[in-house]
Design a protein around this motif. Sequence first.
Motif, PDB file in Angstrom:
ATOM      1  N   HIS A   1      -3.302   5.630   4.216  1.00  0.00           N
ATOM      2  CA  HIS A   1      -3.543   5.172   2.904  1.00  0.00           C
ATOM      3  C   HIS A   1      -3.936   3.518   2.784  1.00  0.00           C
ATOM      4  O   HIS A   1      -2.904   2.997   3.250  1.00  0.00           O
ATOM      5  CB  HIS A   1      -2.659   5.644   1.675  1.00  0.00           C
ATOM      6  N   LEU A   2      -4.994   2.950   2.549  1.00  0.00           N
ATOM      7  CA  LEU A   2      -5.142   1.692   2.286  1.00  0.00           C
ATOM      8  C   LEU A   2      -4.708   1.181   1.095  1.00  0.00           C
ATOM      9  O   LEU A   2      -5.187   1.582  -0.015  1.00  0.00           O
ATOM     10  CB  LEU A   2      -6.798   1.164   2.769  1.00  0.00           C
ATOM     11  N   THR A   3      -3.738   0.215   1.067  1.00  0.00           N
ATOM     12  CA  THR A   3      -3.152  -0.200  -0.121  1.00  0.00           C
ATOM     13  C   THR A   3      -2.598  -1.697   0.035  1.00  0.00           C
ATOM     14  O   THR A   3      -1.684  -1.811   1.029  1.00  0.00           O
ATOM     15  CB  THR A   3      -2.161   0.772  -0.906  1.00  0.00           C
TER      16      THR A   3
ATOM     17  N   GLY B   1      -8.608   4.006  -2.621  1.00  0.00           N
ATOM     18  CA  GLY B   1      -8.485   4.123  -4.185  1.00  0.00           C
ATOM     19  C   GLY B   1      -9.794   3.467  -4.944  1.00  0.00           C
ATOM     20  O   GLY B   1     -10.484   2.811  -4.356  1.00  0.00           O
ATOM     21  N   ALA B   2      -9.814   3.822  -6.107  1.00  0.00           N
ATOM     22  CA  ALA B   2     -10.911   3.014  -7.177  1.00  0.00           C
ATOM     23  C   ALA B   2      -9.618   1.986  -8.046  1.00  0.00           C
ATOM     24  O   ALA B   2      -9.150   1.278  -7.354  1.00  0.00           O
ATOM     25  CB  ALA B   2     -11.689   4.083  -8.037  1.00  0.00           C
ATOM     26  N   GLN B   3      -9.610   2.482  -9.127  1.00  0.00           N
ATOM     27  CA  GLN B   3      -8.854   1.447 -10.201  1.00  0.00           C
ATOM     28  C   GLN B   3      -7.269   1.889  -9.691  1.00  0.00           C
ATOM     29  O   GLN B   3      -6.464   0.902  -9.690  1.00  0.00           O
ATOM     30  CB  GLN B   3      -8.983   1.935 -11.519  1.00  0.00           C
ATOM     31  N   LYS B   4      -6.797   3.062  -9.710  1.00  0.00           N
ATOM     32  CA  LYS B   4      -5.377   3.562  -9.682  1.00  0.00           C
ATOM     33  C   LYS B   4      -5.353   4.734  -8.666  1.00  0.00           C
ATOM     34  O   LYS B   4      -6.201   5.682  -9.068  1.00  0.00           O
ATOM     35  CB  LYS B   4      -4.844   3.658 -11.123  1.00  0.00           C
TER      36      LYS B   4
ATOM     37  N   ALA C   1      -1.761  -2.060   4.460  1.00  0.00           N
ATOM     38  CA  ALA C   1      -2.515  -3.462   3.758  1.00  0.00           C
ATOM     39  C   ALA C   1      -3.488  -4.258   4.777  1.00  0.00           C
ATOM     40  O   ALA C   1      -2.994  -4.420   5.923  1.00  0.00           O
ATOM     41  CB  ALA C   1      -1.359  -4.410   3.158  1.00  0.00           C
ATOM     42  N   VAL C   2      -4.517  -4.250   4.445  1.00  0.00           N
ATOM     43  CA  VAL C   2      -5.419  -5.203   5.242  1.00  0.00           C
ATOM     44  C   VAL C   2      -5.183  -6.669   4.527  1.00  0.00           C
ATOM     45  O   VAL C   2      -6.084  -7.189   3.753  1.00  0.00           O
ATOM     46  CB  VAL C   2      -7.052  -4.898   5.072  1.00  0.00           C
ATOM     47  N   GLY C   3      -4.065  -7.179   5.012  1.00  0.00           N
ATOM     48  CA  GLY C   3      -3.636  -8.400   4.349  1.00  0.00           C
ATOM     49  C   GLY C   3      -2.806  -8.035   2.975  1.00  0.00           C
ATOM     50  O   GLY C   3      -3.367  -7.258   2.366  1.00  0.00           O
ATOM     51  N   SER C   4      -1.822  -8.614   2.602  1.00  0.00           N
ATOM     52  CA  SER C   4      -1.172  -8.466   1.472  1.00  0.00           C
ATOM     53  C   SER C   4      -1.533  -9.126   0.084  1.00  0.00           C
ATOM     54  O   SER C   4      -0.729  -9.666  -0.533  1.00  0.00           O
ATOM     55  CB  SER C   4       0.421  -8.651   1.658  1.00  0.00           C
ATOM     56  N   GLN C   5      -2.859  -9.055  -0.194  1.00  0.00           N
ATOM     57  CA  GLN C   5      -3.297  -9.792  -1.285  1.00  0.00           C
ATOM     58  C   GLN C   5      -4.298  -8.511  -1.828  1.00  0.00           C
ATOM     59  O   GLN C   5      -4.967  -7.771  -1.147  1.00  0.00           O
ATOM     60  CB  GLN C   5      -4.167 -11.002  -0.906  1.00  0.00           C
ATOM     61  N   PRO C   6      -4.588  -8.673  -3.063  1.00  0.00           N
ATOM     62  CA  PRO C   6      -5.396  -7.927  -3.763  1.00  0.00           C
ATOM     63  C   PRO C   6      -6.957  -8.168  -3.306  1.00  0.00           C
ATOM     64  O   PRO C   6      -7.284  -9.302  -3.409  1.00  0.00           O
ATOM     65  CB  PRO C   6      -5.415  -7.812  -5.220  1.00  0.00           C
TER      66      PRO C   6
HETATM   67  N1  SAM Z   1      -4.308  -2.280  -8.718  1.00  0.00           N
HETATM   68  C1  SAM Z   1      -5.059  -1.329  -8.091  1.00  0.00           C
HETATM   69  C2  SAM Z   1      -3.947  -0.277  -7.519  1.00  0.00           C
HETATM   70  O1  SAM Z   1      -3.094  -0.186  -8.305  1.00  0.00           O
HETATM   71  O2  SAM Z   1      -3.952   0.322  -6.482  1.00  0.00           O
HETATM   72  C3  SAM Z   1      -5.985  -1.921  -6.915  1.00  0.00           C
HETATM   73  C4  SAM Z   1      -7.177  -1.311  -6.859  1.00  0.00           C
HETATM   74  S1  SAM Z   1      -8.220  -1.976  -5.634  1.00  0.00           S
HETATM   75  C5  SAM Z   1      -9.601  -2.683  -6.586  1.00  0.00           C
HETATM   76  C6  SAM Z   1      -9.024  -0.404  -5.131  1.00  0.00           C
HETATM   77  C7  SAM Z   1      -8.683   0.094  -3.626  1.00  0.00           C
HETATM   78  O3  SAM Z   1      -8.760  -1.301  -2.827  1.00  0.00           O
HETATM   79  C8  SAM Z   1      -7.278   0.367  -3.452  1.00  0.00           C
HETATM   80  O4  SAM Z   1      -6.871   1.449  -3.763  1.00  0.00           O
HETATM   81  C9  SAM Z   1      -7.116   0.100  -1.997  1.00  0.00           C
HETATM   82  O5  SAM Z   1      -7.364   1.198  -1.392  1.00  0.00           O
HETATM   83  C10 SAM Z   1      -7.902  -0.970  -1.403  1.00  0.00           C
HETATM   84  N2  SAM Z   1      -7.395  -2.449  -1.408  1.00  0.00           N
HETATM   85  C11 SAM Z   1      -7.330  -3.445  -2.135  1.00  0.00           C
HETATM   86  N3  SAM Z   1      -6.924  -4.519  -1.467  1.00  0.00           N
HETATM   87  C12 SAM Z   1      -6.455  -3.961  -0.689  1.00  0.00           C
HETATM   88  C13 SAM Z   1      -5.554  -4.417   0.467  1.00  0.00           C
HETATM   89  N4  SAM Z   1      -5.223  -5.939   0.602  1.00  0.00           N
HETATM   90  N5  SAM Z   1      -5.338  -3.812   1.613  1.00  0.00           N
HETATM   91  C14 SAM Z   1      -5.652  -2.530   1.710  1.00  0.00           C
HETATM   92  N6  SAM Z   1      -6.493  -2.058   0.622  1.00  0.00           N
HETATM   93  C15 SAM Z   1      -6.676  -2.692  -0.291  1.00  0.00           C
END
Ligand code: SAM
Length: 176
Positions: free
Chosen positions: A82-84, A108-111, A125-130
């Motif tokens: 799971h990418l998060t 994921g998309a939004q949540k 995490a692909v780096g620990s930043q959004p």
């Molecule tokens: N705030 C949202 C959440 O609670 O998951 C983030 C949504 S983000 C725009 C959509 C998706 O991008 C996430 O579900 C995740 O799969 C991916 N994503 C965003 N940043 C990531 C990161 N640094 N590493 C891995 N995946 C990321």
Amino acid sequence: MNIIILRLGHRPERDQRVTTHVGLTARAMGAGGMLLASNDKGVIHSLNEVVQRWGGNFFARSVDSWKQEVHNWKEVGGRVVHLTMYGQNLPDVMDDISKEENLMVVVGAQKVPPDIYQIADWNVAVGSQPHSEIAALAVFLDRVNAARGTEPLTKEFPGGKLKIVPHEQGKVVKEV
Ligand code: SAM
């Protein structure tokens, strides 16, 4: 290595473009297919049209129950990433992940539903930043392929109607 993508949380009224780009990126970077945990015939149709035109064996389909798909995948020995941005950073888990033969990569998309954090074998995490699911997926697929000594950017896509001939200037496309 067989990699498929599971796209969660797609909202047809606002995520069509991003989800289509998740699928296009998955295909271009060597994944075998994308499961969409929403009913959106438009996105599925666009992706399958790209495959017809540009080749390869990529599939895209909607699924009724993403949990059932994950269950079926795990039952035959597949593992789930799971990418998060909240997960373990990719360089720290790359050795373990790149040993696997069959990977389902969840974006994921939004949540995302909270239980995916427990169901996944790795939260990564692909780096620990959004940032973005498209960017996260592209970097993930590139790094996993590199760790296994494969180069997705030179992959062939047989069976299409069109093929790009790389060129210094302009666009060169031939019919095949
Ligand atoms: N705030 C949202 C959440 O609670 O998951 C983030 C949504 S983000 C725009 C959509 C998706 O991008 C996430 O579900 C995740 O799969 C991916 N994503 C965003 N940043 C990531 C990161 N640094 N590493 C891995 N995946 C990321």
